[in-house]
Design an enzyme around this catalytic site. Structure first.
Site, short mmCIF file in Angstrom:
data_model
loop_
_atom_site.label_atom_id
_atom_site.label_comp_id
_atom_site.label_asym_id
_atom_site.label_seq_id
_atom_site.Cartn_x
_atom_site.Cartn_y
_atom_site.Cartn_z
N ARG A 47 0.82 -1.22 0.00
CA ARG A 47 0.00 0.00 0.00
C ARG A 47 0.85 1.26 0.00
NH1 ARG A 47 -5.65 -0.68 2.12
NH2 ARG A 47 -5.94 -2.93 2.13
N LYS A 143 1.19 -20.46 3.97
CA LYS A 143 0.40 -21.01 5.07
C LYS A 143 0.14 -19.91 6.09
CE LYS A 143 2.17 -22.07 8.98
NZ LYS A 143 3.17 -21.41 9.83
N HIS A 173 7.05 -24.11 3.80
CA HIS A 173 8.48 -23.90 3.51
C HIS A 173 9.36 -25.07 3.98
CE1 HIS A 173 8.87 -22.33 7.68
NE2 HIS A 173 10.15 -22.59 7.56
N LYS A 177 13.16 -27.29 2.30
CA LYS A 177 14.44 -27.52 2.97
C LYS A 177 15.13 -28.73 2.36
CE LYS A 177 12.84 -25.70 7.43
NZ LYS A 177 13.68 -24.64 7.97
N ASP A 230 -0.15 -23.54 14.02
CA ASP A 230 1.00 -22.88 13.41
C ASP A 230 2.05 -23.89 12.93
OD1 ASP A 230 2.65 -20.52 12.81
OD2 ASP A 230 3.90 -21.16 14.50
N HIS A 235 3.88 -28.05 9.02
CA HIS A 235 5.25 -28.57 8.96
C HIS A 235 5.36 -29.98 9.55
CE1 HIS A 235 5.91 -24.51 7.91
NE2 HIS A 235 6.08 -24.02 9.11
N LYS A 333 7.91 -23.43 21.44
CA LYS A 333 8.76 -22.23 21.43
C LYS A 333 9.43 -22.14 22.80
CE LYS A 333 6.60 -20.00 17.74
NZ LYS A 333 7.43 -20.22 16.56
#
Ligand code: BG6
Length: 487
Positions: A47, A143, A173, A177, A230, A235, A333
């Site tokens: 934008r 994703k 992604h 790899k 997530d 993955h 995490k």
């Protein structure tokens, strides 16, 4: 430029984090290595009103950050000549006017939506209404495609109304790899493993994706999704599929994707009772990671939140090959180390001929595939401990190791960004490493079942100290099944 190759890439969200950190550097590296077709142009849109020069400078800084050796002037001059910028509001056809002249004459455009998935449908209709789509246009989607089956269906339907399935490239992604693709080579380029790759020989499988980073500034997105949506939905399930799928007949897109979908459809649905017994949700509290103190998730978030930053669960694949072989998945995490790893635990020998102390020495073989940050393959084998001993021989587990980083560390070797492979594949129209619609939906169906079981069972998150391996329940989960996490 060959007929099949894209002639222009339009990066929607071109000033955003993904484009700056991953996409532009990846395109630059591809260009340096001579992979981008001559004449291919790259147009960023966002934008913000900005001139071409300002964007080129922004891109230069982004690429500089990733180029360990610095930028070579000649390479940069060639690459930057491909770049352009157009301010656009991609959600409205009239917002796309500035893009039109840049697309004039393009035969095979490739649109990369580095945008919030909630905008995918609107952007696709706007592109179509602005007459910017032809039958050879490719569209790339990041994703997560939706937040559950229902929303993913809506997005897929809206995108599908403009683009046919073979023109849609859904990115995970992890599939870009090198080490993830190597799973295909390991399994199907070695005759050794296939006869052993089943419930007769394998006891269980562990898949760990551990990160030391916290959620930080990403919480507005993350808080809506949590670790299940997530990481596990995409993955981790992709890794599980590559480990569990039947040999495809070849590497054509549908051959591989058909096999992956079969695995996803064989995942046993979670019930409310299983939610308690077979899964654990955690959320990091303050702690220490890598010697540094780290805030808890709720402090970063600024208020209490029910979102999980850690998941451990047991998945069962109900088919002939895998019946009775649990797959233990865990991701989180703020764990003590960054590690993506698949451990294939083989069964014990059926009968031990070794007596005395050697009987206790005997452990089952294990194949450990480290995907990142190390790239190692290690097979533990039992050996005789050298030397004399009183009575029976002693045994010892010894690793047979292959360090892929060392093996391929020639001059000029560098670890590629996963997006390089994927962007190049879209440019060339090769879709094996992209996720098909039914694959995304099958993954969501299973994930929705887990989320629903959590809701029904009222399964709340358990706190874990940042820098630990998650809540105690994650250890109990695997121990109840008579196994232990491989650390
Ligand atoms: C992304 C997730 O898809 O993958 C992030 O949204 C996660 O939360 C990241 O950190 C992990 O990717 P990688 O390549 O660093 O393992």
């Amino acid at each position: 430029m060959p007929e099949s190759q894209a002639d222009i890439i339009v990066l929607f969200g071109g000033t955003g984090d993904l484009a700056q950190r991953m996409l532009l550097p990846s395109l630059y590296f591809l260009d340096v290595d001579g992979f981008l077709p001559e004449g291919l142009r790259i147009v960023a849109t966002a934008r913000a009103e900005m001139g071409r020069d300002a964007f080129v400078e922004m891109a230069r800084q982004a690429v500089c950050e990733r180029a360990a050796q610095g930028l070579c002037d000649e390479d940069w001059t060639r690459f930057s000549a491909r770049l352009d910028y157009a301010a656009a509001d991609a959600t409205r056809p009239e917002g796309l006017q500035a893009l039109k002249p840049l697309l004039a004459g393009a035969q095979r455009p490739m649109f990369y939506l580095a945008l919030s998935p909630s905008l995918y449908g609107r952007v696709c209709s706007a592109l179509s209404d602005a007459s910017l789509v032809n039958e050879r246009t490719r569209i790339v989607l990041e994703k997560p495609i939706g937040r559950d089956l229902e929303t993913s269906r809506q997005i897929n339907a809206a995108v599908g109304a403009v683009f046919s399935e073979d023109r849609i490239f859904r990115i995970d992604h992890y599939l870009g790899k090198e080490t993830v693709q190597n799973l295909i080579a390991l399994r199907f380029a070695n005759a050794l493993f296939e006869p052993l790759w089943n419930n007769l020989t394998i006891d269980h499988v562990q898949i760990t994706v551990a990160e030391t980073e916290g959620v930080g500034e990403r919480w507005p997105y993350y808080d809506e999704y949590g670790a299940l949506r997530d990481m596990v939905q995409n993955h981790m399930l992709q890794l599980l599929c590559l480990v569990a799928m039947e040999p495809p007949v070849d590497l054509e897109p549908d051959s591989v994707r058909n096999e992956k979908v079969k695995v996803l459809r064989s995942l046993r649905p979670f019930t409310r009772a299983e939610a308690q017994a077979s899964s654990v949700r955690g959320q990091y509290a303050a702690g220490v990671v890598g010697g540094e103190t780290a805030h808890g998730y709720e402090t970063e978030r600024g208020q209490p939140s029910p979102t999980e930053t850690f998941v451990a669960l047991r998945a069962d694949i109900d088919n002939w090959r895998w019946a009775g072989v649990p797959f233990f998945l865990r991701t989180g995490k703020r764990l003590p180390e960054r590690r993506t790893q698949i451990a294939i635990q083989f069964k014990e020998v059926p009968h031990s001929i070794f007596g005395g102390a050697a009987k206790a020495d005997l452990t089952a073989n294990r194949l450990v595939i480290d995907l990142q940050p190390d790239e190692d393959i290690e097979l533990t084998l039992m050996n005789k401990s050298p030397g004399l001993s009183q009575g029976s021989m002693r045994l010892q587990a010894m690793p047979l190791s292959l360090s892929l980083l060392r093996a391929y560390s020639g001059p000029g070797a560098r670890r590629r960004i996963a997006y390089e492979r994927l962007l190049l594949d879209v440019v060339n129209g090769a879709s094996t490493l992209f996720v098909r619609r039914d694959e995304v939906e099958a993954a969501w169906r299973w994930i929705d079942g887990i989320a629903e079981a959590w809701r029904d069972a009222g399964l709340a998150t358990k706190p874990y100290a940042a820098g630990s391996w998650g809540p105690a329940g994650a250890f109990a989960l695997i121990e109840r099944a008579g196994r232990a996490w491989y650390d």
